[in-house]
Design a protein around this motif. Sequence first.
Motif, PDB file in Angstrom:
ATOM      1  N   ARG A   1       0.825  -1.205   0.000  1.00  0.00           N
ATOM      2  CA  ARG A   1       0.000   0.000   0.000  1.00  0.00           C
ATOM      3  C   ARG A   1       0.858   1.253   0.000  1.00  0.00           C
ATOM      4  NH1 ARG A   1      -4.373  -1.824   4.669  1.00  0.00           N
ATOM      5  NH2 ARG A   1      -5.526  -3.345   3.400  1.00  0.00           N
ATOM      6  N   ARG A   2       1.939   1.203   0.747  1.00  0.00           N
ATOM      7  CA  ARG A   2       2.844   2.355   0.826  1.00  0.00           C
ATOM      8  C   ARG A   2       3.432   2.652  -0.546  1.00  0.00           C
ATOM      9  NH1 ARG A   2       4.191   6.931   2.727  1.00  0.00           N
ATOM     10  NH2 ARG A   2       6.126   7.157   3.896  1.00  0.00           N
ATOM     11  N   SER A   3       3.852   1.605  -1.240  1.00  0.00           N
ATOM     12  CA  SER A   3       4.427   1.792  -2.568  1.00  0.00           C
ATOM     13  C   SER A   3       3.403   2.380  -3.534  1.00  0.00           C
ATOM     14  CB  SER A   3       4.946   0.449  -3.100  1.00  0.00           C
ATOM     15  OG  SER A   3       5.471   0.585  -4.399  1.00  0.00           O
ATOM     16  N   ARG A   4       2.191   1.836  -3.519  1.00  0.00           N
ATOM     17  CA  ARG A   4       1.158   2.361  -4.405  1.00  0.00           C
ATOM     18  C   ARG A   4       0.903   3.845  -4.133  1.00  0.00           C
ATOM     19  NH1 ARG A   4      -0.021   0.602  -8.919  1.00  0.00           N
ATOM     20  NH2 ARG A   4      -2.105   1.481  -8.755  1.00  0.00           N
ATOM     21  N   GLY A   5       0.898   4.219  -2.856  1.00  0.00           N
ATOM     22  CA  GLY A   5       0.674   5.620  -2.520  1.00  0.00           C
ATOM     23  C   GLY A   5       1.800   6.523  -2.993  1.00  0.00           C
ATOM     24  N   LEU A   6       3.048   6.054  -2.883  1.00  0.00           N
ATOM     25  CA  LEU A   6       4.184   6.870  -3.294  1.00  0.00           C
ATOM     26  C   LEU A   6       4.287   6.978  -4.815  1.00  0.00           C
ATOM     27  CD1 LEU A   6       6.897   5.601  -0.764  1.00  0.00           C
ATOM     28  CD2 LEU A   6       5.791   7.841  -0.784  1.00  0.00           C
ATOM     29  N   VAL A   7       3.893   5.908  -5.518  1.00  0.00           N
ATOM     30  CA  VAL A   7       3.996   5.902  -6.986  1.00  0.00           C
ATOM     31  C   VAL A   7       2.864   6.696  -7.617  1.00  0.00           C
ATOM     32  CG1 VAL A   7       3.917   4.408  -9.029  1.00  0.00           C
ATOM     33  CG2 VAL A   7       5.278   3.730  -7.035  1.00  0.00           C
TER      34      VAL A   7
ATOM     35  N   VAL B   1      19.214   2.512  -7.135  1.00  0.00           N
ATOM     36  CA  VAL B   1      18.222   3.339  -7.821  1.00  0.00           C
ATOM     37  C   VAL B   1      16.848   3.165  -7.184  1.00  0.00           C
ATOM     38  CG1 VAL B   1      16.958   3.603  -9.989  1.00  0.00           C
ATOM     39  CG2 VAL B   1      19.440   3.476 -10.020  1.00  0.00           C
ATOM     40  N   THR B   2      16.479   1.934  -6.840  1.00  0.00           N
ATOM     41  CA  THR B   2      15.169   1.698  -6.217  1.00  0.00           C
ATOM     42  C   THR B   2      15.071   2.409  -4.870  1.00  0.00           C
ATOM     43  OG1 THR B   2      15.048  -0.477  -7.292  1.00  0.00           O
ATOM     44  CG2 THR B   2      13.563  -0.072  -5.444  1.00  0.00           C
ATOM     45  N   ALA B   3      16.123   2.302  -4.061  1.00  0.00           N
ATOM     46  CA  ALA B   3      16.116   2.961  -2.752  1.00  0.00           C
ATOM     47  C   ALA B   3      16.055   4.475  -2.902  1.00  0.00           C
ATOM     48  CB  ALA B   3      17.354   2.557  -1.954  1.00  0.00           C
ATOM     49  N   LEU B   4      16.788   5.034  -3.860  1.00  0.00           N
ATOM     50  CA  LEU B   4      16.793   6.485  -4.039  1.00  0.00           C
ATOM     51  C   LEU B   4      15.485   6.989  -4.647  1.00  0.00           C
ATOM     52  CD1 LEU B   4      20.478   7.077  -5.216  1.00  0.00           C
ATOM     53  CD2 LEU B   4      19.468   7.513  -2.969  1.00  0.00           C
ATOM     54  N   LEU B   5      14.841   6.190  -5.490  1.00  0.00           N
ATOM     55  CA  LEU B   5      13.511   6.558  -5.978  1.00  0.00           C
ATOM     56  C   LEU B   5      12.520   6.646  -4.823  1.00  0.00           C
ATOM     57  CD1 LEU B   5      13.072   4.490  -9.273  1.00  0.00           C
ATOM     58  CD2 LEU B   5      12.923   6.969  -9.050  1.00  0.00           C
ATOM     59  N   TYR B   6      12.615   5.702  -3.906  1.00  0.00           N
ATOM     60  CA  TYR B   6      11.748   5.711  -2.724  1.00  0.00           C
ATOM     61  C   TYR B   6      11.996   6.962  -1.885  1.00  0.00           C
ATOM     62  CZ  TYR B   6      10.883   4.688   2.215  1.00  0.00           C
ATOM     63  OH  TYR B   6      10.531   4.774   3.538  1.00  0.00           O
ATOM     64  N   ILE B   7      13.270   7.277  -1.643  1.00  0.00           N
ATOM     65  CA  ILE B   7      13.610   8.457  -0.840  1.00  0.00           C
ATOM     66  C   ILE B   7      13.167   9.736  -1.554  1.00  0.00           C
ATOM     67  CG2 ILE B   7      15.550   9.813   0.046  1.00  0.00           C
ATOM     68  CD1 ILE B   7      16.969   7.129   0.596  1.00  0.00           C
ATOM     69  N   ASP B   8      13.353   9.784  -2.872  1.00  0.00           N
ATOM     70  CA  ASP B   8      12.959  10.961  -3.642  1.00  0.00           C
ATOM     71  C   ASP B   8      11.453  11.190  -3.567  1.00  0.00           C
ATOM     72  OD1 ASP B   8      13.233  13.072  -5.684  1.00  0.00           O
ATOM     73  OD2 ASP B   8      12.195  11.637  -6.965  1.00  0.00           O
ATOM     74  N   GLN B   9      10.670  10.114  -3.689  1.00  0.00           N
ATOM     75  CA  GLN B   9       9.219  10.271  -3.605  1.00  0.00           C
ATOM     76  C   GLN B   9       8.780  10.735  -2.225  1.00  0.00           C
ATOM     77  OE1 GLN B   9       8.605  10.407  -7.018  1.00  0.00           O
ATOM     78  NE2 GLN B   9       6.604   9.824  -6.198  1.00  0.00           N
ATOM     79  N   ARG B  10       9.441  10.258  -1.189  1.00  0.00           N
ATOM     80  CA  ARG B  10       9.102  10.715   0.165  1.00  0.00           C
ATOM     81  C   ARG B  10       9.512  12.174   0.362  1.00  0.00           C
ATOM     82  NH1 ARG B  10      10.261   7.336   5.290  1.00  0.00           N
ATOM     83  NH2 ARG B  10       8.926   9.055   5.990  1.00  0.00           N
ATOM     84  N   ILE B  11      10.609  12.601  -0.250  1.00  0.00           N
ATOM     85  CA  ILE B  11      10.997  14.013  -0.175  1.00  0.00           C
ATOM     86  C   ILE B  11       9.945  14.886  -0.853  1.00  0.00           C
ATOM     87  CG2 ILE B  11      12.646  15.702  -1.066  1.00  0.00           C
ATOM     88  CD1 ILE B  11      14.864  13.677  -0.575  1.00  0.00           C
ATOM     89  N   ARG B  12       9.470  14.433  -2.020  1.00  0.00           N
ATOM     90  CA  ARG B  12       8.503  15.214  -2.785  1.00  0.00           C
ATOM     91  C   ARG B  12       7.138  15.269  -2.097  1.00  0.00           C
ATOM     92  NH1 ARG B  12      10.008  16.053  -8.220  1.00  0.00           N
ATOM     93  NH2 ARG B  12      12.063  15.178  -8.697  1.00  0.00           N
ATOM     94  N   ARG B  13       6.748  14.198  -1.436  1.00  0.00           N
ATOM     95  CA  ARG B  13       5.400  14.117  -0.887  1.00  0.00           C
ATOM     96  C   ARG B  13       5.336  14.418   0.599  1.00  0.00           C
ATOM     97  NH1 ARG B  13       1.632  11.416  -4.106  1.00  0.00           N
ATOM     98  NH2 ARG B  13       2.483  10.578  -6.056  1.00  0.00           N
ATOM     99  N   GLU B  14       6.406  14.125   1.329  1.00  0.00           N
ATOM    100  CA  GLU B  14       6.346  14.183   2.788  1.00  0.00           C
ATOM    101  C   GLU B  14       7.426  15.053   3.415  1.00  0.00           C
ATOM    102  OE1 GLU B  14       6.712  10.108   3.809  1.00  0.00           O
ATOM    103  OE2 GLU B  14       4.856   9.502   2.807  1.00  0.00           O
ATOM    104  N   ALA B  15       8.166  15.816   2.586  1.00  0.00           N
ATOM    105  CA  ALA B  15       9.246  16.668   3.101  1.00  0.00           C
ATOM    106  C   ALA B  15      10.246  15.862   3.931  1.00  0.00           C
ATOM    107  CB  ALA B  15       8.683  17.823   3.920  1.00  0.00           C
ATOM    108  N   LEU B  16      10.574  14.677   3.434  1.00  0.00           N
ATOM    109  CA  LEU B  16      11.524  13.832   4.148  1.00  0.00           C
ATOM    110  C   LEU B  16      12.903  14.482   4.236  1.00  0.00           C
ATOM    111  CD1 LEU B  16      12.158  11.023   5.428  1.00  0.00           C
ATOM    112  CD2 LEU B  16      12.786  10.253   3.130  1.00  0.00           C
TER     113      LEU B  16
END
Length: 318
Positions: free
Chosen positions: A199-205, A281-296
Amino acid sequence: MIPLRPLGVGEILDGAVSTMRSHWRPVLGISLTIAVVTQVIVTLVQGALLDTGLATLGDPTAPLDDAASLTTVFGAGLVYMITLIGVVVATALLTTVTGKAVLGRNITAAEAWRDARPRLPALFGLILLILLIVTVLPGVGALPGLLAAAAGGGAAVTGPLLVLGVLGAGVVAVWIGVGFVLAPPALMLEKQGLVKALRRSRGLVRGSWWRIFGIWLLAMVIANVVAAIVAMPFSALALVFGTDAGALLAGDDGFGWTFLVLGGIGSVLGSLTTLPLWAGVTALLYIDQRIRREALDLDLLRAAGTADGTRPDGVPGS
């Protein structure tokens, strides 16, 4: 390894490569260990098929119920599963390394293993579930064509049904697969459960499907091209010294253990590029999406510097 802000394509790829370069000891140690262990097992399985099913790979007239053909199918599936297990373990360990590298912290291979080991069963379940979804769907898409063929429908009916069904189901499978591509990092770095990670992945993507698909596809192409270039000399040596040209010309099995060993060495060296690049790349895509959506990035700045968001070098965070 990366600027703590929304990342561009080049920054994600550069961050993955920088992690490989700056943390080469744990990255190389993890990748080499997993690549060697999995390739040894794969080579033994392939060697066991030399005198059974391997000879039927190029024989289109071999009956489906032939024992050798069944052995070949079973062996190919076993090789795929062994390779998958190696990729899963490497992803788990290297995701942990990348997560620490983003904060500028070093981690040893032993520390990465201790941190990732409790999550491995859930990660295996996650990957197997994703594979089940994306492999069953094409079969479901082919079902109308198969039913039409069983009912005695002509090629003019069954052919288009099969092609359209498989293609349509394949598109859906890719769409779902990309939606779940960030589930492994969510499971490893957030300690999420299997269902919550999906669910977390679907939300971030959501809303960024094409961007994530393009970056991940680009990374996969680059990694495979580099791996192919690295493995090419060993593949050439395997063909020269590991095959019986006379047997091949006669239509028989001309492969031997030398061919498998030399090819395996090339595969191991290629894996030293593909495994860390995919995981990074997969880990950094995850971090990038959290930065964009959640101000990580603000949380990362505090974790990497001080509580007021100042960077380790004294530059205020933004």
